[in-house]
Motif scaffolding. Structure first.
Motif, short mmCIF file in Angstrom:
data_model
loop_
_atom_site.label_atom_id
_atom_site.label_comp_id
_atom_site.label_asym_id
_atom_site.label_seq_id
_atom_site.Cartn_x
_atom_site.Cartn_y
_atom_site.Cartn_z
N MET A 149 43.68 148.91 71.83
CA MET A 149 42.29 148.49 72.37
C MET A 149 41.26 149.61 71.61
N ALA A 150 41.76 150.51 70.74
CA ALA A 150 40.56 151.48 70.43
C ALA A 150 40.29 150.71 69.02
N LEU A 176 46.89 144.26 77.16
CA LEU A 176 46.97 145.70 76.23
C LEU A 176 46.88 146.63 77.04
N TYR A 177 46.39 146.63 78.51
CA TYR A 177 46.38 147.60 79.20
C TYR A 177 47.53 147.83 80.04
N THR A 178 48.33 146.64 80.38
CA THR A 178 49.41 146.80 81.40
C THR A 178 50.64 146.78 80.96
N ALA A 186 47.62 147.52 66.30
CA ALA A 186 46.66 146.63 66.11
C ALA A 186 47.01 145.08 65.86
N GLN A 187 48.19 144.89 65.45
CA GLN A 187 48.89 143.39 65.55
C GLN A 187 49.12 143.01 66.83
N LEU A 188 49.33 143.98 67.70
CA LEU A 188 49.13 143.37 69.19
C LEU A 188 47.99 142.36 69.65
N VAL A 189 46.97 142.77 69.26
CA VAL A 189 45.63 142.11 69.44
C VAL A 189 45.88 140.48 68.99
N THR A 190 46.13 140.46 67.87
CA THR A 190 46.38 138.67 67.26
C THR A 190 47.74 138.38 67.81
N ARG A 191 48.72 139.07 68.06
CA ARG A 191 50.00 138.70 68.62
C ARG A 191 49.66 137.98 70.16
N ALA A 247 36.10 144.71 66.88
CA ALA A 247 35.69 143.18 67.74
C ALA A 247 35.46 143.54 69.07
N PRO A 248 34.38 144.16 69.65
CA PRO A 248 34.29 144.47 71.08
C PRO A 248 34.12 143.24 71.97
#
Length: 431
Positions: free
Chosen positions: A69-70, A104-106, A345-350, A76-77
């Motif tokens: 998340m950071a 990402l939060y849970t 940060a790969q979790l974002v695009t995963r 890319a907010p």
């Protein structure tokens, strides 16, 4: 007992021949029965995170979510800026933006592998013993606290001669500490056997599991392991046989996944380092063989990883995100529903690429399921096998959080139980 039927007038195929065919095809009949009884709707994580054992600590999963998340907030907010960063359609990114944030939060990590192999190295026996014990205790704490991912486990060193004793000792110490702290075998525990070159190694691992279960009073067959396919010998043996199929058979039912090791495999083929990547034709061939070998046994297959990490300045992060999103989508398009992630940060695009895959295909899939169930003619004439694939697609979208049950029901006019029956190729009532 074979039913005796009167011979048709003028027919020449009598009960004697049919009886001999029953005997001749007994093995094939058993395979058909086993396939029919196999659970085709079992859940599969969308990824596996590999984390060096030295970096593992309680609460690592929510920590990865915060770190992802950071990076997202910094680079890319909002949905439009993430669309620009990845090159994906703005409307489709907007459609999954809230799902991405929620994930990402849970529950940012679905499957975690504590790595004592390539990502860990060889710090010496004393250090590895201590890390094996510590990670076992910490995983037990995460499990009790409810912060452990749904699937979690350990990748220990291979059964090759130089690492065999060290790898098995690490596994032994880790499991003992985990069971002592958890009090039971955590659901979703997975062991990962790397650098397999032969079915004999897999048979040996099955024997190791037998001893561990007996020694710890565990239910027979409760320990299951994944096999990493990262050597050419694991695809094609020196005698020309398809080793991947023999590997699954040698596991005695314990194999719960085939995972592709992109860089070890391509390096073993002497592919130049700058060409070693997930979408190299040699890697595609290996994964196709794995899919064919695993399909009959109902074993999930996982793609490997991208070693281009989203770190550094914002432009470097955007470039890595664009590559990762493309590779995740490419794997999904090819029926590889799982891959490896190596950085938060790969979790974002995963999840971005995964959610877009299911949501962009859900409405057409739902329409085809509805047409199949109502026996309506349309532009596509679907057979039972295709209907099963459509149902499986929607169920996977539901399980990973891309789709909701009300959405699916509205799309196809049928509930989840009907989709599960379709996916398992069981009889369903037409609408």
């Amino acid at each position: 007992m074979t039913e005796t039927r009167p011979e048709a007038p003028g027919g020449v195929l009598g009960d004697g021949l049919i009886g001999r065919l029953d005997e001749r095809l007994a093995a094939a009949d058993a395979m058909v029965l086993a396939a029919a009884q196999r659970d085709r709707t079992a859940a599969q994580p969308v990824h596996t995170v590999y984390l060096p054992a030295g970096d593992y600590a309680p609460g690592v999963a929510p920590d990865w979510g915060r770190r992802a998340m950071a990076t997202l907030t910094t680079v890319a907010p909002d949905a439009r800026s993430l669309s620009a960063a990845t090159g994906m359609d703005p409307e489709r990114v907007t459609a999954v933006w809230h799902l991405l944030l929620r994930k990402l939060y849970t529950s940012p990590i679905e499957d975690l592998r504590i790595d004592f192999e390539d990502g860990y190295g060889d710090p010496g026996d004393a250090v590895e013993d201590a890390d094996a014990a510590r990670t076992g205790r910490h995983l037990a704490q995460d499990w009790h606290d409810g912060t452990a991912p749904a699937w979690v486990g350990i990748r220990f060193k291979s059964l090759e001669p130089g690492t065999r004793r060290r790898g098995l000792r690490t596994l032994d110490v880790f499991l003992a500490e985990l069971l002592a702290g958890a009090g039971t075998l955590p659901a979703g525990l997975r062991l990962t056997l790397p650098k397999v070159i032969s079915a004999d190694q897999v048979a040996a691992m099955a024997e190791v599991c037998d001893h561990l279960e007996s020694g710890h009073g565990l239910t027979a067959g409760s320990l299951r392991f994944e096999v990493q396919i990262e050597t050419p010998q694991a695809i094609l043996g020196p005698d020309g046989t398809a080793t991947a199929a023999r590997i699954i058979q040698a596991s005695e039912g314990r194999c719960c996944g085939l995972h592709f090791g992109t860089y070890d495999y391509t390096a073993a083929l002497r592919i130049a380092a700058f060409q070693q990547r997930m979408d190299h034709p040699a890697a595609d061939h290996a994964k196709a063989v794995m899919q064919v070998a695993a399909a009959a046994a109902g074993v999930p297959v996982s793609d490997g990883s991208s070693n281009v990490l989203p770190v550094g300045d914002p432009e470097s992060v955007r470039s890595a995100w664009a590559l990762h999103a493309r590779l995740v989508r490419r794997s999904l398009d090819r029926g590889l529903y799982q891959g490896w992630d190596l950085h938060p940060a790969q979790l974002v695009t995963r999840y971005l690429a995964t959610y877009d895959f299911y949501r962009s295909g859900a409405a057409p899939a739902g329409e085809r399921v509805a047409a199949y169930l109502t026996r309506q003619a349309g532009g596509v004439l679907d057979e039972p096998a295709t209907a099963a694939a459509l149902a499986d697609f929607l169920l996977r979208g539901l399980r990973c959080g891309a789709l909701s049950e009300p959405e699916i029901t509205a799309m196809c006019g049928a509930g989840v139980p009907t989709l599960r029956a379709l996916a398992a190729r069981q009889p369903v009532t037409t609408l």
